[in-house]
Design a protein around this motif. Structure first.
Motif, PDB file in Angstrom:
ATOM      1  N   HIS A   1       0.880  -1.170   0.000  1.00  0.00           N
ATOM      2  CA  HIS A   1       0.000   0.000   0.000  1.00  0.00           C
ATOM      3  C   HIS A   1       0.917   1.219   0.000  1.00  0.00           C
ATOM      4  O   HIS A   1       1.838   1.297   0.805  1.00  0.00           O
ATOM      5  CB  HIS A   1      -0.879  -0.034   1.257  1.00  0.00           C
ATOM      6  N   CYS A   2       0.674   2.133  -0.924  1.00  0.00           N
ATOM      7  CA  CYS A   2       1.540   3.317  -1.044  1.00  0.00           C
ATOM      8  C   CYS A   2       0.747   4.595  -0.809  1.00  0.00           C
ATOM      9  O   CYS A   2      -0.478   4.606  -0.869  1.00  0.00           O
ATOM     10  CB  CYS A   2       2.114   3.440  -2.454  1.00  0.00           C
ATOM     11  N   GLY A   3       1.501   5.654  -0.660  1.00  0.00           N
ATOM     12  CA  GLY A   3       0.921   6.988  -0.557  1.00  0.00           C
ATOM     13  C   GLY A   3       2.029   7.962  -0.191  1.00  0.00           C
ATOM     14  O   GLY A   3       3.198   7.580  -0.100  1.00  0.00           O
ATOM     15  N   GLY A   4       1.639   9.214   0.016  1.00  0.00           N
ATOM     16  CA  GLY A   4       2.610  10.195   0.470  1.00  0.00           C
ATOM     17  C   GLY A   4       2.711  10.139   1.994  1.00  0.00           C
ATOM     18  O   GLY A   4       1.808   9.606   2.648  1.00  0.00           O
ATOM     19  N   VAL A   5       3.780  10.688   2.560  1.00  0.00           N
ATOM     20  CA  VAL A   5       3.923  10.669   4.026  1.00  0.00           C
ATOM     21  C   VAL A   5       2.748  11.370   4.711  1.00  0.00           C
ATOM     22  O   VAL A   5       2.396  11.022   5.834  1.00  0.00           O
ATOM     23  CB  VAL A   5       5.261  11.297   4.503  1.00  0.00           C
ATOM     24  N   ASP A   6       2.152  12.330   4.030  1.00  0.00           N
ATOM     25  CA  ASP A   6       0.968  13.025   4.582  1.00  0.00           C
ATOM     26  C   ASP A   6      -0.172  12.061   4.886  1.00  0.00           C
ATOM     27  O   ASP A   6      -1.049  12.372   5.699  1.00  0.00           O
ATOM     28  CB  ASP A   6       0.399  14.014   3.543  1.00  0.00           C
ATOM     29  N   ASN A   7      -0.196  10.940   4.159  1.00  0.00           N
ATOM     30  CA  ASN A   7      -1.304   9.999   4.307  1.00  0.00           C
ATOM     31  C   ASN A   7      -1.163   9.071   5.515  1.00  0.00           C
ATOM     32  O   ASN A   7      -2.118   8.402   5.892  1.00  0.00           O
ATOM     33  CB  ASN A   7      -1.415   9.092   3.060  1.00  0.00           C
TER      34      ASN A   7
END
Ligand SMILES: [Zn+2]
Length: 482
Positions: A232-238
């Motif tokens: 599962h990926c995303g930006g650190v904000d997520n």
């Protein structure tokens, strides 16, 4: 060397092992755009990192199934539609289309699925999941009629963000609409309808309302990929609260570990500062294209820094990206010239330069793109030196060109038109205007704007082209006599 990734959950580099017992199939879920405005280059940095991840895994022989959601209902989209005085769907449609156009410009591979949160089948699933959570005591309806997740009942809450739950209690300011919650950290699963929502809302066992953002991802991820996901990926904000909430909701429903590897991409800065509209350093893809840079140059500039390091976007950096790509272009031109010659030069192969695995091995190591590109440019330097001295054999040049074609499957930066095969399939040359119409139509279909898609089909028909929609995309053929 095994593939290793830095897992946000453990805060450690871990050897990558897919769930598939045959070890070939990998499921990836990536949080997609909220379609209330054009995505900015910080968003695209994350999408390009995810693209690099997928392409590298494919190069290593894995079969990747990737899902990217489209958030088309939340506070921002509802506010936008209200201000524009148009229905929500009408408001989000052009931003969905723009998003698909942008990822095409950046040569980002399309996900296998782009589920939209407002699709009734996913709304139904969200309602079902929330009902399960309430039945298990993990959620409750508050006096404001909204339904909240009860974080105190989920002992693992905070583990992804390495967050101490007691910190939440010391937060000073409390927004007025949060007084109804049992705990300040409880997050909304279902938001009760209020006047500001206008005609946006769905019926549910708790009354009219709409889903919270976090439950959208849990529902779409488990609907399309099952209870457990490899990456599962995303930006650190997520990371917090979004991904933390996704874990709590999904595991609260299934009782199984939701995600094996959590990968997060660091921030993008502009001239060393956080990007913001008020500082005037906020750029969409269109803004950078307007300055004369191409999609592949922007792709390269956003890709060349390791995903876990902050990337500082500058115009000097864009110039460097342009120069790096022209060095690659020149190198390929020279290699092709030598590859086409028939006889070996008299001084051939005094030096030992042959393609190896160093590029791919660098990426095996937590996608170390800086090391991989370092190896690429060292190769270019050495082979250029050999070509200057007339010491490179045609067979060696061909070997490097073959090597490049593998490398470019991951980088996707060579000059020329890059066609995403999924988008449009045709035989022969397609005139430019037809190609543009077909591309717009493909994007309209992805955005589920079928009225526009039908209009474009009629237009293409009138110009003498037949269209057939297949599972790989639209197939165009020229009508006989047209
Ligand atoms: Zn998400």
């Amino acid at each position: 060397m095994p593939i290793r990734f830095f897992n946000t959950y453990s805060r450690e580099l871990e050897e990558f092992r897919p769930r598939d017992p045959n070890g070939r199939r990998i499921d990836i879920y990536t949080c997609g755009p909220t379609v209330y405005s054009r995505a900015h280059i910080g968003n695209f940095r994350a999408y390009i990192f995810e693209d690099l991840l997928q392409r590298h895994l494919e190069l290593r022989g894995y079969k990747v199934h990737r899902v990217m959601n489209i958030t088309d209902v939340d506070d921002k989209t509802i506010r936008g539609a209200r201000e524009a005085k148009i229905p929500l769907r009408e408001f989000t449609a052009p931003f969905k289309q723009a998003f698909f156009q942008d990822i095409e410009r950046l040569r980002i591979k399309r996900a296998d699925n782009f589920p939209a949160a407002t699709d009734q089948q996913y709304i139904d699933r969200m309602v079902a999941m929330i009902s399960t959570l309430i039945a298990r005591g993990l959620a409750y309806q508050a006096e404001d009629k909204s339904v909240y997740f009860r974080i105190n009942r989920f002992p693992d809450y905070g583990k992804l963000a390495h967050f101490d739950l007691t910190q939440l209690q010391s937060t000073g300011r409390v927004k007025h609409d949060e007084y109804d919650k049992e705990h300040i950290g409880d997050f909304a699963l279902w938001k009760a309808w209020d006047e500001e929502d206008g005609d946006v809302g769905w019926e549910s066992p708790w009354g009219r309302g709409r889903p919270g953002w976090h439950i959208e991802c849990s529902a779409m991820a488990t609907a399309l990929l099952g209870d457990q996901i490899d990456i599962h990926c995303g930006g650190v904000d997520n990371i917090f609260p979004h991904h933390e909430a996704e874990i709590a909701q999904s595991e609260g429903c299934t009782g199984k570990k939701f995600v094996r590897y959590w990968l997060h991409c660091a921030h993008l800065l502009v001239d060393g500062q956080k990007m913001s509209k008020s500082l005037g350093n906020f750029y969409t893809l269109a803004d950078v294209l307007e300055k004369g840079y191409t999609g592949r140059e922007i792709r390269y500039a956003l890709m060349r820094v390791h995903y876990r390091a902050p990337l500082n976007f500058t115009w000097d950096g864009m110039e460097e990206a342009r120069q790096s790509l022209s060095r690659i272009d020149d190198w390929l031109t020279r290699l092709r010239e030598i590859a086409a010659t028939k006889s070996d030069p008299p001084q051939a192969d005094k030096i030992d330069i042959q393609p190896g695995e160093q590029f791919a091995e660098a990426l095996d190591d937590d996608l170390n793109i800086s090391a991989a590109l370092g190896f690429l440019f060292e190769t270019i330097r050495e082979t250029n030196r050999a070509m200057d001295a007339n010491e490179l054999k045609p067979a060696t040049a061909r070997a490097w060109l073959d090597w490049w074609s593998r490398v470019n499957k991951v980088l996707a930066v060579t000059r020329g038109i890059h066609v995403t095969p999924f988008l449009t399939v045709w035989s022969g040359d397609l005139p430019k205007d037809i190609k543009e119409l077909a591309s717009t139509r493909a994007n309209a279909r992805l955005a589920k704007d079928f009225r526009k898609s039908d209009e474009l089909r009629d237009k293409l028909n009138a110009l003498g082209w037949e269209i057939r929609d297949t599972k790989d995309g639209q197939r165009l053929t020229r009508r006989a006599g047209a």
